[in-house]
Scaffold this motif. Structure first.
Motif, PDB file in Angstrom:
ATOM      1  N   MET A   1      69.402  76.017  10.436  1.00 30.87           N
ATOM      2  CA  MET A   1      70.672  76.577  11.424  1.00 30.87           C
ATOM      3  C   MET A   1      71.433  76.195  11.356  1.00 30.87           C
ATOM      4  O   MET A   1      72.290  76.513  12.228  1.00 30.87           O
ATOM      5  CB  MET A   1      69.424  76.130  12.370  1.00 30.87           C
ATOM      6  N   GLY A   2      71.934  74.847  11.217  1.00 23.37           N
ATOM      7  CA  GLY A   2      72.846  73.937  11.022  1.00 23.37           C
ATOM      8  C   GLY A   2      73.472  74.774  10.005  1.00 23.37           C
ATOM      9  O   GLY A   2      75.431  74.775  10.414  1.00 23.37           O
ATOM     10  N   THR A   3      73.889  75.452   9.310  1.00 24.50           N
ATOM     11  CA  THR A   3      74.938  76.118   8.394  1.00 24.50           C
ATOM     12  C   THR A   3      75.621  77.061   8.864  1.00 24.50           C
ATOM     13  O   THR A   3      76.246  77.387   8.712  1.00 24.50           O
ATOM     14  CB  THR A   3      74.025  76.561   6.660  1.00 24.50           C
ATOM     15  N   ASN A   4      74.405  77.985   9.284  1.00 25.48           N
ATOM     16  CA  ASN A   4      74.477  79.462   9.436  1.00 25.48           C
ATOM     17  C   ASN A   4      75.362  79.006  11.109  1.00 25.48           C
ATOM     18  O   ASN A   4      75.943  80.007  11.358  1.00 25.48           O
ATOM     19  CB  ASN A   4      73.862  80.455   9.452  1.00 25.48           C
ATOM     20  N   PHE A   5      74.818  78.345  11.768  1.00 26.13           N
ATOM     21  CA  PHE A   5      75.339  78.630  13.690  1.00 26.13           C
ATOM     22  C   PHE A   5      76.039  77.066  13.833  1.00 26.13           C
ATOM     23  O   PHE A   5      76.264  76.975  15.277  1.00 26.13           O
ATOM     24  CB  PHE A   5      73.781  78.410  14.089  1.00 26.13           C
ATOM     25  N   GLY A   6      75.834  76.552  13.158  1.00 26.33           N
ATOM     26  CA  GLY A   6      76.735  74.762  13.155  1.00 26.33           C
ATOM     27  C   GLY A   6      75.528  73.992  14.682  1.00 26.33           C
ATOM     28  O   GLY A   6      74.764  74.121  14.305  1.00 26.33           O
ATOM     29  N   PHE A   7      75.728  73.484  15.827  1.00 25.66           N
ATOM     30  CA  PHE A   7      75.597  73.024  16.923  1.00 25.66           C
ATOM     31  C   PHE A   7      74.757  74.023  18.037  1.00 25.66           C
ATOM     32  O   PHE A   7      74.519  73.269  18.500  1.00 25.66           O
ATOM     33  CB  PHE A   7      76.305  72.010  17.449  1.00 25.66           C
ATOM     34  N   ARG A   8      75.247  75.278  18.070  1.00 25.41           N
ATOM     35  CA  ARG A   8      75.122  76.032  18.443  1.00 25.41           C
ATOM     36  C   ARG A   8      73.456  76.216  18.670  1.00 25.41           C
ATOM     37  O   ARG A   8      72.924  76.588  20.118  1.00 25.41           O
ATOM     38  CB  ARG A   8      75.879  76.939  18.444  1.00 25.41           C
ATOM     39  N   THR A   9      72.886  76.135  18.265  1.00 28.90           N
ATOM     40  CA  THR A   9      71.143  76.411  18.222  1.00 28.90           C
ATOM     41  C   THR A   9      70.388  74.795  18.296  1.00 28.90           C
ATOM     42  O   THR A   9      69.470  74.935  18.029  1.00 28.90           O
ATOM     43  CB  THR A   9      70.471  77.020  17.113  1.00 28.90           C
ATOM     44  N   LEU A  10      70.801  74.306  18.529  1.00 35.04           N
ATOM     45  CA  LEU A  10      70.393  72.922  18.342  1.00 35.04           C
ATOM     46  C   LEU A  10      69.317  72.243  19.584  1.00 35.04           C
ATOM     47  O   LEU A  10      68.195  72.109  19.484  1.00 35.04           O
ATOM     48  CB  LEU A  10      71.169  71.589  19.219  1.00 35.04           C
ATOM     49  N   TRP A  11      69.920  73.770  20.517  1.00 39.44           N
ATOM     50  CA  TRP A  11      68.650  73.299  22.375  1.00 39.44           C
ATOM     51  C   TRP A  11      67.291  74.127  21.872  1.00 39.44           C
ATOM     52  O   TRP A  11      66.168  73.725  22.371  1.00 39.44           O
ATOM     53  CB  TRP A  11      68.857  74.434  23.318  1.00 39.44           C
ATOM     54  N   ILE A  12      67.281  74.509  20.465  1.00 34.30           N
ATOM     55  CA  ILE A  12      65.965  75.513  19.941  1.00 34.30           C
ATOM     56  C   ILE A  12      65.093  74.532  19.899  1.00 34.30           C
ATOM     57  O   ILE A  12      63.521  74.410  19.523  1.00 34.30           O
ATOM     58  CB  ILE A  12      66.315  76.419  19.105  1.00 34.30           C
ATOM     59  N   VAL A  13      65.624  73.349  19.611  1.00 32.88           N
ATOM     60  CA  VAL A  13      64.527  72.373  18.374  1.00 32.88           C
ATOM     61  C   VAL A  13      64.203  71.523  19.404  1.00 32.88           C
ATOM     62  O   VAL A  13      62.539  71.920  19.567  1.00 32.88           O
ATOM     63  CB  VAL A  13      65.188  71.495  17.795  1.00 32.88           C
ATOM     64  N   TRP A  14      64.398  70.990  20.606  1.00 28.37           N
ATOM     65  CA  TRP A  14      63.283  70.500  21.851  1.00 28.37           C
ATOM     66  C   TRP A  14      62.321  71.511  22.375  1.00 28.37           C
ATOM     67  O   TRP A  14      61.450  71.174  22.884  1.00 28.37           O
ATOM     68  CB  TRP A  14      64.018  69.623  22.515  1.00 28.37           C
ATOM     69  N   LEU A  15      63.375  73.065  22.433  1.00 29.73           N
ATOM     70  CA  LEU A  15      62.379  73.799  23.368  1.00 29.73           C
ATOM     71  C   LEU A  15      61.188  73.863  22.796  1.00 29.73           C
ATOM     72  O   LEU A  15      60.494  74.158  23.465  1.00 29.73           O
ATOM     73  CB  LEU A  15      63.288  75.097  23.887  1.00 29.73           C
ATOM     74  N   SER A  16      61.511  74.066  21.398  1.00 31.37           N
ATOM     75  CA  SER A  16      59.717  75.020  20.579  1.00 31.37           C
ATOM     76  C   SER A  16      58.531  73.935  20.575  1.00 31.37           C
ATOM     77  O   SER A  16      57.609  74.119  21.113  1.00 31.37           O
ATOM     78  CB  SER A  16      60.683  75.103  19.235  1.00 31.37           C
ATOM     79  N   ILE A  17      59.758  72.252  20.297  1.00 33.86           N
ATOM     80  CA  ILE A  17      58.293  71.932  19.980  1.00 33.86           C
ATOM     81  C   ILE A  17      57.541  71.242  21.171  1.00 33.86           C
ATOM     82  O   ILE A  17      56.802  70.595  21.160  1.00 33.86           O
ATOM     83  CB  ILE A  17      59.214  70.307  18.929  1.00 33.86           C
ATOM     84  N   GLY A  18      58.774  71.083  22.769  1.00 31.76           N
ATOM     85  CA  GLY A  18      58.439  70.722  23.980  1.00 31.76           C
ATOM     86  C   GLY A  18      57.308  72.126  24.620  1.00 31.76           C
ATOM     87  O   GLY A  18      56.374  70.939  24.479  1.00 31.76           O
ATOM     88  N   LEU A  19      56.882  72.825  23.873  1.00 34.88           N
ATOM     89  CA  LEU A  19      56.489  73.823  24.295  1.00 34.88           C
ATOM     90  C   LEU A  19      54.991  74.045  23.605  1.00 34.88           C
ATOM     91  O   LEU A  19      54.003  73.977  24.364  1.00 34.88           O
ATOM     92  CB  LEU A  19      56.903  75.399  23.948  1.00 34.88           C
ATOM     93  N   GLY A  20      55.049  73.219  22.117  1.00 39.13           N
ATOM     94  CA  GLY A  20      54.371  73.065  21.732  1.00 39.13           C
ATOM     95  C   GLY A  20      53.078  72.070  21.775  1.00 39.13           C
ATOM     96  O   GLY A  20      52.352  72.098  21.616  1.00 39.13           O
ATOM     97  N   MET A  21      53.702  70.942  22.886  1.00 41.71           N
ATOM     98  CA  MET A  21      53.187  70.147  22.840  1.00 41.71           C
ATOM     99  C   MET A  21      52.705  70.250  23.910  1.00 41.71           C
ATOM    100  O   MET A  21      51.197  69.324  24.036  1.00 41.71           O
ATOM    101  CB  MET A  21      53.806  68.979  23.464  1.00 41.71           C
TER     102      MET A  21
END
Lengths: 464, 63
Positions: free
Chosen positions: A79-99
């Motif tokens: 994610m970091g290599t291909n899209f830089g910082f632009r997909t950071l939001w997916i991290v907290w959203l995905s784990i947040g839903l998993g919670m």
């Protein structure tokens, strides 16, 4: 505390311990003390409460240690290599839903007092409980995905040794990994040595090591805070179908059936009851959610600030790590980076092996007895993954299990959701919250989409 | 709406999970065709509406 209250607490502790055999390594006195301190902490001042709860955490760190492995690392690096910082939001959203699903697992333990796989068998049938949740969702995944953990861990040990001028090829260094991970796996739940607490401590230390390792790396490579915060709060995806695929794949890759089951049973191993539900939620937030988010953000930021800017596009985790290492310069910074990376597959191997053994026993209705040969065999089955050193991708197995998992994970999620809302299963402790159910329904929608996407791509309807 | 009412051997809650799955499939198939060929906007809209409706219904707890 009066003698009567004290003995009542000991009786309560003994009842909680009897719920699950892996909790039998705890003594009723020890657990009664924990129950008393949980009660005291409820009225304590916030800093005292925070530190007190933090001391009692465990299953959450088992969860984050299990989840942050070769797969999550590779996803974050890519994610970091291909899209830089632009997909950071997916991290907290995905784990947040998993919670939301993890909270359901905690409810089953703390208030339901039942073991989830047998409960699924009773309410939704053996196909959903034992087969789809226990055997496919946890046990087979633990065995098959351990190949990738071994492959990454042994690559990293080889690179780490090379830094010190020592030649320790992965075809040899796996011999170091097998005893370490086997010992830790068999220590969990063992009766004489407070095994649960020791393995939980190991997971905590490793999660801290990952945090320190990547934090240190990020300090060296630097960060653009503006891009970082923008990526964290402004949703961005590549245009078209690629964006849909990436969103669905990344948001469900973080947490799955194994994590729900693991949190549930590791809470049982701590003999958590109704009084510890707040503690379970604290553990979920500070032992699972925060470490997962922090470590993933650090990895993405490191790769966004380096390989993304240099337009380098390696594809596997060892290639990504080797491409980054020279940019870190000094010897110790590279050592920290590799140690942080290495902690991930090691904790995942231990976590997956424990989860696999628990699931196999629950699926077949066997009593988990850590002293038995059956437990040892089930717990050490994933060690066959050492072959990953030579064959990093048992492709046909990955395809088969990946297919099963993609197509069936949503049914396990349905089952968890239905159990949480079932009067017969939870009585007055069933879900009464619109928000909680909404989170679960969104999570279910995402895992449904994984199954549908899988089918569509098999039918050549969805582009690669 | 009483989601615990049993219809055809299962609760309404279960049938809404099934309906949600159908909605998700329509949504993905509709978006595939809409993004690639600019067609089937109706299917996309139907899938999106069904998904949102089911998610909101499934969120209702049994009080």
């Amino acid at each position: 505390m009066t003698e009567t209250a004290d003995s009542a607490q000991r009786r309560e502790a003994a009842d909680l311990i009897r719920r699950y055999p892996l909790a039998e390594s705890l003594s009723p006195e020890e657990l009664a003390k924990e129950l008393a301190s949980v009660e005291q902490l409820q009225d304590a001042a916030l800093p005292q409460k925070f530190l007190g709860y933090l001391r009692l955490t465990g299953p959450g760190f088992m969860g984050s240690g299990l989840t942050i492995g070769a797969g999550t690392m590779t996803s974050a690096m890519l994610m970091g290599t291909n899209f830089g910082f632009r997909t950071l939001w997916i991290v907290w959203l995905s784990i947040g839903l998993g919670m939301f699903m993890i909270a359901a697992a905690a409810r089953f333990t703390c208030r339901g007092g039942f073991r989830v796989i047998p409960a699924q068998n009773r309410h939704h049938g053996l196909l959903v409980g034992s087969l789809l949740t226990g055997l496919v969702g946890v046990a087979l995944v633990a065995i098959v995905f351990n190949f990738a953990q071994y492959s990454l861990a042994c690559h990293l040990i080889e690179s780490l040794a090379a830094l010190s001028g020592v030649r320790l090829p992965r075809q040899i260094n796996w011999i170091l990994v097998v005893p370490l991970t086997s010992w830790l796996t068999l220590l969990y739940g063992s009766r004489s040595k407070r095994g649960v607490a020791r393995v939980e401590l190991f997971m905590k230390v490793c999660v801290l090591l990952m945090f320190v390792g990547f934090g240190f790396t990020l300090i060296i490579v630097g960060i653009s805070w503006e891009e970082f915060f923008k990526g964290l709060v402004v949703p961005w995806l590549p245009r078209g179908l690629e964006g849909i695929t990436i969103f669905i794949a990344y948001s469900t890759a973080a947490i799955g059936v194994m994590d729900w089951v693991m949190f549930h049973y590791t809470s049982h191993s701590r003999a958590w009851g109704p009084k510890q539900e707040t503690l379970a939620r604290f553990d979920m937030a500070f032992g699972f959610f925060l470490p997962f988010v922090a470590i993933n953000l650090l990895i993405i930021a490191v790769f966004a600030g380096t390989l993304h800017k240099l337009q380098l596009r390696p594809e596997s985790a060892p290639e990504l790590a080797s491409a980054l290492a020279p940019a870190l310069g000094a010897y110790w910074s590279q050592v920290f980076f590799y140690l942080g990376l290495l902690a991930a597959p090691i904790t995942t191997m231990v976590g997956m092996s424990i989860a696999g053994a628990i699931a196999i026993h629950e699926a077949f209705g066997w009593t988990p007895d850590t002293a038995s040969w059956r437990w040892k065999f089930a717990a050490l089955l994933p060690q066959i993954g050492f072959l990953g050193v030579w064959y990093p991708r048992p492709l046909w197995l990955i395809i088969l299990i990946g297919a099963f998992l993609s197509l069936t994970q949503n049914f396990a999620a349905w089952s968890f959701y239905l159990l949480l809302n079932d009067r017969a299963a939870l009585g007055e402790d069933r879900c009464r919250s619109f928000g909680w159910n909404l989170g679960l329904a969104l999570n279910i929608t995402l895992v449904n989409c994984v199954a549908i996407l899988y089918l569509m791509s098999q039918l050549h309807m969805w582009p690669e | 709406m009483n989601l615990e009412r049993v219809v055809w051997r299962h609760s309404l809650r279960f049938w809404f999970l099934v309906l949600n799955l159908i909605g998700n499939a329509l949504l993905l198939h509709g978006s595939l065709l809409y993004v690639q060929f600019g067609t089937r906007a109706g299917e996309l809209l139907l899938g999106a509406t069904l998904t949102i409706w089911c998610v909101l219904v499934l969120a209702i707890p049994d009080k």
